[in-house]
Design a protein around this motif. Structure first.
Motif, mmCIF file in Angstrom:
data_model
loop_
_atom_site.group_PDB
_atom_site.id
_atom_site.type_symbol
_atom_site.label_atom_id
_atom_site.label_comp_id
_atom_site.label_asym_id
_atom_site.label_seq_id
_atom_site.Cartn_x
_atom_site.Cartn_y
_atom_site.Cartn_z
ATOM 1 N N TYR A 1 38.494 36.520 42.486
ATOM 2 C CA TYR A 1 37.663 37.565 43.076
ATOM 3 C C TYR A 1 37.224 38.550 41.994
ATOM 4 C CZ TYR A 1 40.156 35.927 47.267
ATOM 5 O OH TYR A 1 40.704 35.166 48.254
ATOM 6 N N VAL A 2 35.914 38.747 41.892
ATOM 7 C CA VAL A 2 35.328 39.732 40.983
ATOM 8 C C VAL A 2 34.116 40.345 41.684
ATOM 9 C CG1 VAL A 2 36.054 38.514 38.879
ATOM 10 C CG2 VAL A 2 33.793 38.079 39.822
ATOM 11 N N PRO A 3 33.685 41.534 41.230
ATOM 12 C CA PRO A 3 32.430 42.058 41.760
ATOM 13 C C PRO A 3 31.270 41.226 41.224
ATOM 14 C CG PRO A 3 33.236 43.474 39.999
ATOM 15 C CD PRO A 3 34.289 42.433 40.234
ATOM 16 N N ASP A 4 30.132 41.272 41.903
ATOM 17 C CA ASP A 4 29.000 40.435 41.487
ATOM 18 C C ASP A 4 28.182 41.042 40.347
ATOM 19 O OD1 ASP A 4 27.691 42.477 42.897
ATOM 20 O OD2 ASP A 4 26.191 41.121 43.692
ATOM 21 N N SER A 5 28.428 42.291 39.985
ATOM 22 C CA SER A 5 27.657 42.926 38.916
ATOM 23 C C SER A 5 28.372 44.178 38.426
ATOM 24 C CB SER A 5 26.256 43.291 39.415
ATOM 25 O OG SER A 5 26.342 44.243 40.458
ATOM 26 N N SER A 6 27.839 44.754 37.362
ATOM 27 C CA SER A 6 28.219 46.074 36.867
ATOM 28 C C SER A 6 29.550 46.160 36.120
ATOM 29 C CB SER A 6 28.248 47.118 37.996
ATOM 30 O OG SER A 6 27.012 47.160 38.647
ATOM 31 N N LYS A 7 30.362 45.148 36.160
ATOM 32 C CA LYS A 7 31.657 45.178 35.483
ATOM 33 C C LYS A 7 31.771 43.974 34.559
ATOM 34 C CE LYS A 7 34.027 48.027 36.111
ATOM 35 N NZ LYS A 7 33.979 49.343 35.458
ATOM 36 N N LYS A 8 32.600 44.115 33.546
ATOM 37 C CA LYS A 8 32.778 43.046 32.556
ATOM 38 C C LYS A 8 33.163 41.723 33.225
ATOM 39 C CE LYS A 8 34.879 42.439 28.066
ATOM 40 N NZ LYS A 8 35.770 43.028 27.069
ATOM 41 N N GLU B 1 38.731 48.155 38.209
ATOM 42 C CA GLU B 1 39.330 47.727 36.951
ATOM 43 C C GLU B 1 40.080 46.417 37.154
ATOM 44 O OE1 GLU B 1 41.694 50.861 35.280
ATOM 45 O OE2 GLU B 1 39.956 52.174 35.006
ATOM 46 N N GLY B 2 39.468 45.321 36.729
ATOM 47 C CA GLY B 2 40.157 44.048 36.763
ATOM 48 C C GLY B 2 39.636 43.082 37.812
ATOM 49 N N TYR B 3 40.413 42.049 38.007
ATOM 50 C CA TYR B 3 40.065 40.953 38.901
ATOM 51 C C TYR B 3 41.353 40.422 39.520
ATOM 52 C CZ TYR B 3 41.706 38.094 34.976
ATOM 53 O OH TYR B 3 42.469 37.544 33.986
ATOM 54 N N PHE B 4 41.208 39.536 40.488
ATOM 55 C CA PHE B 4 42.384 38.994 41.171
ATOM 56 C C PHE B 4 42.224 37.489 41.317
ATOM 57 C CE2 PHE B 4 44.868 37.910 45.005
ATOM 58 C CZ PHE B 4 46.102 38.386 44.615
ATOM 59 N N ILE B 5 43.282 36.762 41.010
ATOM 60 C CA ILE B 5 43.311 35.321 41.250
ATOM 61 C C ILE B 5 44.215 35.090 42.459
ATOM 62 C CG2 ILE B 5 43.915 33.047 40.355
ATOM 63 C CD1 ILE B 5 43.326 34.089 37.554
ATOM 64 N N ASP B 6 43.623 34.565 43.515
ATOM 65 C CA ASP B 6 44.336 34.377 44.782
ATOM 66 C C ASP B 6 44.855 32.950 44.880
ATOM 67 O OD1 ASP B 6 45.294 34.609 47.349
ATOM 68 O OD2 ASP B 6 43.487 35.595 48.121
ATOM 69 N N TYR B 7 46.173 32.809 44.835
ATOM 70 C CA TYR B 7 46.822 31.510 45.021
ATOM 71 C C TYR B 7 47.261 31.314 46.480
ATOM 72 C CZ TYR B 7 46.875 31.074 39.951
ATOM 73 O OH TYR B 7 46.499 30.991 38.629
ATOM 74 N N PHE B 8 46.979 32.296 47.327
ATOM 75 C CA PHE B 8 47.236 32.213 48.770
ATOM 76 C C PHE B 8 48.699 31.948 49.067
ATOM 77 C CE2 PHE B 8 42.883 30.900 47.845
ATOM 78 C CZ PHE B 8 42.179 31.886 48.538
ATOM 79 N N ILE B 9 49.568 32.570 48.292
ATOM 80 C CA ILE B 9 51.010 32.391 48.470
ATOM 81 C C ILE B 9 51.439 32.828 49.861
ATOM 82 C CG2 ILE B 9 53.266 33.188 47.651
ATOM 83 C CD1 ILE B 9 51.874 33.326 44.823
#
Length: 192
Positions: free
Chosen positions: A126-133, A181-189
């Motif tokens: 999950y990341v935003p679609d724009s404006s962030k690295k 600030e940042g991103y998330f990797i969802d492993y659906f634990i």
């Protein structure tokens, strides 16, 4: 960035589908075989009354080298050869805070989870679609790059640091503004 101007939700998920598989997937979406996706769309249809009879359709972008499955209520799955980008007009801030009467975060996670199961993959990013690295991974989707989900994951790690431990940690509150600030990797634990 104050108040997330211009930032919407996106999720990236690896896949191995070919064009015939995508045609089949479109048929399944129109046959309501994607339970979480259908539930989300039914819930937000009240806000999109003109989409009541809208069906999923396939769009080919010859310039970008992608194929999109465009659905009702602004939900789109865009496929490169290796990655599916799920996009929706839900604001990134809404996804992060999940503080509205409608539980967008759970619905978007459910759809992402359903896609990972369908594609037989383990995670969504999950990341935003724009404006962030972090949003720069979108560039790896198009035909001139056409990178894998593992490439995107590695790029994020190298250029943006480790993923956050939870979605809530991406939102940073300042007195008169906020920052993503940042991103998330969802492993659906929590789904197992």
């Amino acid at each position: 960035m104050k108040h997330g101007v211009g930032m919407d939700f996106t999720a990236y998920i690896g896949h191995r589908l070919n064009k015939n598989d995508l045609n089949h997937m479109c048929l399944e979406l129109n046959s309501n075989k994607f339970i979480y996706t259908q539930h989300f769309l039914q819930e937000i249809l009240i806000y999109n009354p003109s989409d009541v009879n809208k069906v999923w359709k396939i769009e080919t972008d010859d310039w970008g080298g992608t194929i999109s499955l465009d659905g009702p209520c602004g939900l789109t799955f865009t496929f490169s050869e290796h990655v599916c980008m799920m996009s929706h007009y839900t604001r990134w801030l809404t996804f992060l805070l999940n503080d509205l009467e409608f539980d967008f975060r759970s619905h978007l996670r459910n759809v992402s989870y359903e896609l990972t199961r369908y594609f037989n993959t383990k995670f969504a990013i999950y990341v935003p679609d724009s404006s962030k690295k972090e949003s720069a991974i979108m560039d790896f989707l198009w035909e001139d790059e056409n990178k894998s989900i593992e490439f995107m994951k590695k790029w994020l790690l190298e250029k943006c640091g480790s993923p956050k431990d939870e979605i809530d940690s991406i939102y940073v509150d300042y007195e008169d503004s906020w920052e993503s600030e940042g991103y998330f990797i969802d492993y659906f634990i929590d789904y197992k």
